[in-house]
Write a protein that holds these residues in place. Structure first.
Motif, mmCIF file in Angstrom:
data_model
loop_
_atom_site.group_PDB
_atom_site.id
_atom_site.type_symbol
_atom_site.label_atom_id
_atom_site.label_comp_id
_atom_site.label_asym_id
_atom_site.label_seq_id
_atom_site.Cartn_x
_atom_site.Cartn_y
_atom_site.Cartn_z
ATOM 1 N N GLU A 1 6.479 3.285 4.691
ATOM 2 C CA GLU A 1 7.282 2.350 3.900
ATOM 3 C C GLU A 1 8.010 1.347 4.792
ATOM 4 O O GLU A 1 8.080 0.156 4.470
ATOM 5 N N SER A 2 8.531 1.791 5.919
ATOM 6 C CA SER A 2 9.339 0.929 6.786
ATOM 7 C C SER A 2 8.527 0.092 7.758
ATOM 8 O O SER A 2 8.923 -1.031 8.085
ATOM 9 N N VAL B 1 4.715 -0.107 7.901
ATOM 10 C CA VAL B 1 3.301 -0.398 7.642
ATOM 11 C C VAL B 1 3.115 -1.288 6.416
ATOM 12 O O VAL B 1 2.473 -2.329 6.501
ATOM 13 N N LEU B 2 3.659 -0.913 5.279
ATOM 14 C CA LEU B 2 3.429 -1.667 4.051
ATOM 15 C C LEU B 2 4.295 -2.924 3.990
ATOM 16 O O LEU B 2 5.481 -2.886 4.310
ATOM 17 N N CYS B 3 3.688 -4.023 3.569
ATOM 18 C CA CYS B 3 4.399 -5.295 3.420
ATOM 19 C C CYS B 3 5.421 -5.171 2.294
ATOM 20 O O CYS B 3 5.092 -4.698 1.197
ATOM 21 N N GLY B 4 6.631 -5.616 2.553
ATOM 22 C CA GLY B 4 7.678 -5.580 1.547
ATOM 23 C C GLY B 4 7.483 -6.594 0.432
ATOM 24 O O GLY B 4 8.044 -6.451 -0.649
ATOM 25 N N GLU B 5 6.679 -7.597 0.665
ATOM 26 C CA GLU B 5 6.443 -8.634 -0.337
ATOM 27 C C GLU B 5 5.264 -8.311 -1.246
ATOM 28 O O GLU B 5 5.364 -8.380 -2.457
ATOM 29 N N CYS B 6 4.113 -8.004 -0.650
ATOM 30 C CA CYS B 6 2.897 -7.817 -1.460
ATOM 31 C C CYS B 6 2.391 -6.379 -1.470
ATOM 32 O O CYS B 6 1.478 -6.054 -2.212
ATOM 33 N N GLY B 7 2.964 -5.502 -0.630
ATOM 34 C CA GLY B 7 2.559 -4.105 -0.602
ATOM 35 C C GLY B 7 1.296 -3.826 0.190
ATOM 36 O O GLY B 7 0.810 -2.703 0.221
ATOM 37 N N SER B 8 0.760 -4.827 0.864
ATOM 38 C CA SER B 8 -0.475 -4.660 1.627
ATOM 39 C C SER B 8 -0.239 -3.853 2.908
ATOM 40 O O SER B 8 0.783 -4.020 3.567
ATOM 41 N N PRO B 9 -1.195 -3.027 3.291
ATOM 42 C CA PRO B 9 -1.089 -2.322 4.569
ATOM 43 C C PRO B 9 -1.613 -3.155 5.735
ATOM 44 O O PRO B 9 -1.576 -2.712 6.880
ATOM 45 N N ASP B 10 -2.091 -4.371 5.463
ATOM 46 C CA ASP B 10 -2.638 -5.245 6.503
ATOM 47 C C ASP B 10 -1.506 -5.956 7.223
ATOM 48 O O ASP B 10 -1.292 -7.155 7.067
#
Length: 135
Positions: A97-98, A100-109
């Motif tokens: 959560e902190s 890896v995942l983008c806070g805006e779109c939720g992407s793991p990229d």
């Protein structure tokens, strides 16, 4: 070349990025006790899947669990003390959560980069920059 042709060309050349985290699965931690040490068996597979530096992930776990740790010759993390598998899984979820995942779109990229002297999370899918907690 009209607008539709340009749009088709741009979409065909754009990187393939799936939406959300549906395609992103982190392996569940395989944890066992060995005396007063907790061994995270599949730690190498986990940090590889997260695409993060092993030292960064280990440092987070040490901070989150309040213990010392080291990586053994088989790539397993060894934490001093007894920790239940659920506690390790919760710490892993917090890391994802902190860091890896983008806070805006939720992407793991995403990737960790330094922008203007500050470490931030940069999303390759939407371009967002998000602050990350200090370790």
């Amino acid at each position: 070349m009209d607008y539709d042709d340009q749009l088709d060309r741009a979409l065909s050349e754009a990187p393939d990025v799936a939406e959300g985290g549906d395609r992103f699965e982190v392996p569940d931690p395989t944890v066992r006790q060995e005396g007063n040490v907790t061994v995270y068996e599949n730690f190498a597979a986990t940090h590889d899947r997260l695409a993060r530096d092993v030292e960064h992930v280990l440092k987070f776990f040490q901070s989150e669990l309040g213990t010392s740790a080291q990586i053994d010759d088989k790539g397993r993390a060894r934490f001093t003390g007894e920790f239940k598998p659920r506690r390790i899984a919760e710490a892993l979820d917090e890391y994802v959560e902190s860091f890896v995942l983008c806070g805006e779109c939720g992407s793991p990229d995403t990737r960790l980069v330094t922008e203007q002297g500050a470490d931030v999370l940069k999303c390759d899918a939407c371009g967002a920059l998000s602050s990350i907690p200090d370790l």
